[in-house]
Enzyme design. Structure first.
Site: not given
Ligand code: IVH
Length: 699
Positions: A46, A427, A440, A124
């Site tokens: 893919a 049915c 239906c 996150k």
């Molecule tokens: S702090 C120095 N806070 O996760 C990096 N990142 O896997 C500090 N991300 O590139 C990042 N939510 O895009 C931070 N609450 C959050 C976050 C976050 C998503 C992302 C971000 C980063 C990636 C790393």
């Protein structure tokens, strides 16, 4: 269809610049995942097909080639852009559970040689990192993360991103960092727009956000969402008072300042960042965010745990890849790509004809998914799904898995259209296709056996001695058309049925007599109103107290019941109107239409409305109770629904998920994760025997 081996190798067809940007993002993500932790959802074949498609598109559109394109680069190329970052945009190290989190925190505290003062625990966000540069309060440049050192200028997207204002509250110069994503509603809207434009959809909210952010000159505009998670001095060495504050303030206070500037942060969501002082509290917040995930309007793929204090962050420092003062606590994937093998059409109890996707089995959020919801024929057409498609499938927590979209880039040309039924699959009668949800023309009568079987079931009217064969026999003999007719059967009519002796007849008549006294919650549940199962029926009955009150309620009043939103409320009202004759028949038969223990306002007292549904002063008053595991002792014989009814008779609220708001968890044998979570959160746990004692008067 067999592929002719002399053909040029198969490649993904890329129709336009949007599809191109999305394909590049998909390939970049796939190679990053592959070379990162080896989890790419694209198999080699893919991936090669995708890159060949990208190459072909680039050959025809050299002016549109993106700097991040994987073509001609070793290992798909490290993602590059041409705008250098003021401060590198790093990644985060991952942990995958409480033990790894504890080990990470311990090693950090060893490095600091002291305990971390305070932890910030936040969602996150599952989107794309961007840096937003503001000069004197005006948003002047938007840059993607790229390879972390330099990113791509996507300033053309300014003005289309909710939560990222073009002007801040104050005329400050600052760099904000955060995540650009699509909410569920934005994703649906973007798919509809793209579908109308070129007949295709986006694979998932993340790649839709990536494609949207990076494409210029699209003939339609799709809205995006921004959540900020950091702010930096601009330029980095600036020594203005703001720059000094941004260097010295704790992260939590910086985020308050960011929100005060009119920028969206997760503070406005159920997964707001919280500040805690010890690891047990970190883990508890992690669990809460994980539990809230399925109901969020946007995607999260983990929890970020950060040192809050600038001093702790400075002492911890950075590795070349990631800060040492933060870590990502990863949650299991909720979305994967698998194959759509077939679509089955079934007529449900209420006569609704619904398609169901049959999938190549895929593991998602702890279980193997083989079937997924496809809402209706219009929905299938809107998404342009085909049999054989690679599809993104979403499942989180207790939600029913759903097919999100076809991954058009992965098409091979062997996909076939989905057959749409012309007649009711149950049915063979006609289909009423007047509304989005097909039905239906016989409505509930189409599946009369199934709806009567449901109504007399153990958790509804609990009428023993009415097996499916017996119901069928009665329907065939024209003795009944619905379950209300059961209450009008005479002894002679029953005795005249084959294999129906005196004892069975008398037992059935006695069971029917007992069923007339069932509480309203069970009678209501027996009606089989769409979207109202056992627990919802209990809530409705507890809220309104009488069937009259339920029938008098309009959509706004129905929406007052917890868990009924603006979509479900009108459906309930419409279904109840349809069920009018059945309910009238039940009333005529003398079936109970009230909920015991619910205090109704005195007649004519309009201000007393709040009193409706309030339980009396009972042992579980005001308590939210979760029942889990196999019941033992006095509760051993009860079904889960019956234990939940017991909770509610005793004044409590029966819930299914454990959170910090849960008052009590009744944990039987093999209670599993809910018990563990209760213990982590410090929620009181009782054995079935202890609980039975507490509510003995209601058993
Ligand atoms: S702090 C120095 N806070 O996760 C990096 N990142 O896997 C500090 N991300 O590139 C990042 N939510 O895009 C931070 N609450 C959050 C976050 C976050 C998503 C992302 C971000 C980063 C990636 C790393």
């Amino acid at each position: 269809m067999m592929r002719d081996m002399s053909e040029t190798p198969p490649m993904t067809a890329i129709a336009d610049e949007t599809a191109y940007a999305e394909a590049v993002q998909l390939a970049v993500d796939a190679s990053a995942a592959y070379y990162g932790d080896g989890t790419s959802t694209l198999d080699d074949d893919a991936y090669d097909r995708l890159v060949r498609g990208i190459e072909a598109y680039e050959a025809g559109h050299p002016d549109q080639v993106l700097p991040t394109s994987p073509t001609g680069k070793v290992a798909g190329g490290a993602v590059v852009g041409d705008v250098p970052h003021t401060v590198p945009m790093l990644s985060l190290d991952n942990v995958f559970g409480p033990d790894q989190l504890a080990a990470w925190a311990a090693s950090l505290e060893r490095r600091l040689d002291r305990p971390v003062t305070a932890w910030s625990v936040e969602a996150k966000l599952d989107g794309l990192a961007v840096s937003a540069r503001y000069r004197r309060g005006r948003l002047v440049q938007l840059v993607t993360r790229g390879d972390g050192q330099a990113g791509e200028d996507v300033s053309h997207s300014i003005g289309t991103i909710v939560g990222l204002p073009e002007r801040l509250a104050e005329p400050v110069t600052v760099e904000l960092r955060g995540e650009v994503m699509m909410t569920t509603a934005q994703f649906a809207d973007a798919c509809a727009k793209r579908q109308a434009h070129d007949g295709t959809t986006f694979a998932n909210p993340r790649s839709a956000a990536a494609g949207t952010l990076r494409t210029k000159d699209r003939p339609y505009v799709c809205e995006l969402t921004f959540f900020g998670y950091g702010a930096l001095p601009l330029p980095p060495g600036d020594d203005s008072p703001l720059a000094v504050r941004l260097r010295e303030l704790p992260h939590s206070q910086i985020m308050e300042w960011v929100a005060g500037q009119g920028v969206q942060t997760t503070a406005v969501t159920p997964v707001a960042g919280v500040l805690v002082s010890d690891l047990a509290a970190v883990q508890a917040r992690v669990e809460e965010i994980a539990a809230a995930r399925a109901d969020l309007e946007f995607g999260i793929d983990g929890i970020v745990v950060k040192c809050d204090l600038a001093a702790d962050q400075a002492a911890a420092g950075f590795s070349s890849r990631a800060p040492r003062w933060a870590v990502a606590y990863k949650l299991p994937a909720t979305e994967k790509i698998t194959k759509l093998l077939a679509v089955e059409w079934n007529t449900g109890r209420t006569g609704i004809i619904a398609p169901r996707a049959v999938l190549e089995p895929v593991e998602l959020d702890g279980s193997v998914v083989t079937y997924a919801t496809l809402h209706n024929a219009a929905d299938i057409a809107r998404r342009g799904l085909m049999i054989g498609d690679s599809v993104t499938v979403y499942k989180a927590g207790d939600v029913i898995p759903r097919v999100e979209a076809p991954v058009v880039h992965l098409r091979t040309g062997d996909e076939t259209p989905i057959d749409i039924p012309q007649v009711c699959p149950s049915c063979g009668d006609a289909i009423d296709a007047g509304q989005e949800r097909w039905r239906c023309v016989r409505g509930r009568a189409c599946r009369a056996i199934a709806s009567i079987e449901y109504a007399v079931g153990r958790d509804q009217l609990d009428i023993e001695g009415l097996a499916v064969n017996r119901i069928k026999q009665m329907l065939d003999a024209d003795l009944i058309t619905d379950f209300a007719d059961l209450f009008f059967l005479t002894r002679d009519q029953l005795l005249a049925l084959d294999r129906m002796g005196e004892t069975s007849t008398d037992n059935l008549l006695a069971a029917l007599e007992r069923a007339k006294a069932q509480p309203l919650s069970r009678v209501f549940c027996a009606l089989g109103v769409r979207g109202t199962g056992r627990s919802m029926s209990r809530r409705i009955a507890a809220h309104f107290g009488t069937m009259d009150a339920i029938r008098a309620a309009d959509a706004a009043a129905i929406q007052q019941v917890e868990g009924i939103g603006p979509e479900k409320a009108p459906v309930v009202v419409a279904e109840l109107a349809e069920l009018d004759p059945l309910i009238d028949k039940l009333i005529k038969a003398g079936v109970n239409m009230t909920q015991p223990g619910v205090v109704r306002p005195p007649a004519g007292d309009s201000d007393g409305a709040e009193a409706a549904g309030e339980p009396l002063d009972l042992p579980l008053s005001g308590m939210s109770v979760v029942v889990t595991g196999t019941m033992t002792g006095p509760l051993a014989a009860l079904s889960r629904n019956e234990v939940n009814e017991l909770v509610e008779r005793a004044g409590g609220k029966a819930s299914s998920g454990v959170s910090a708001k849960t008052s009590l968890v009744v944990a039987g044998d093999k209670a599993g994760s809910k018990r563990t979570k209760a213990e982590t959160l410090g929620v009181r746990v009782a054995t079935p025997e202890e609980f039975a004692e507490l509510v003995a008067a209601f058993l």
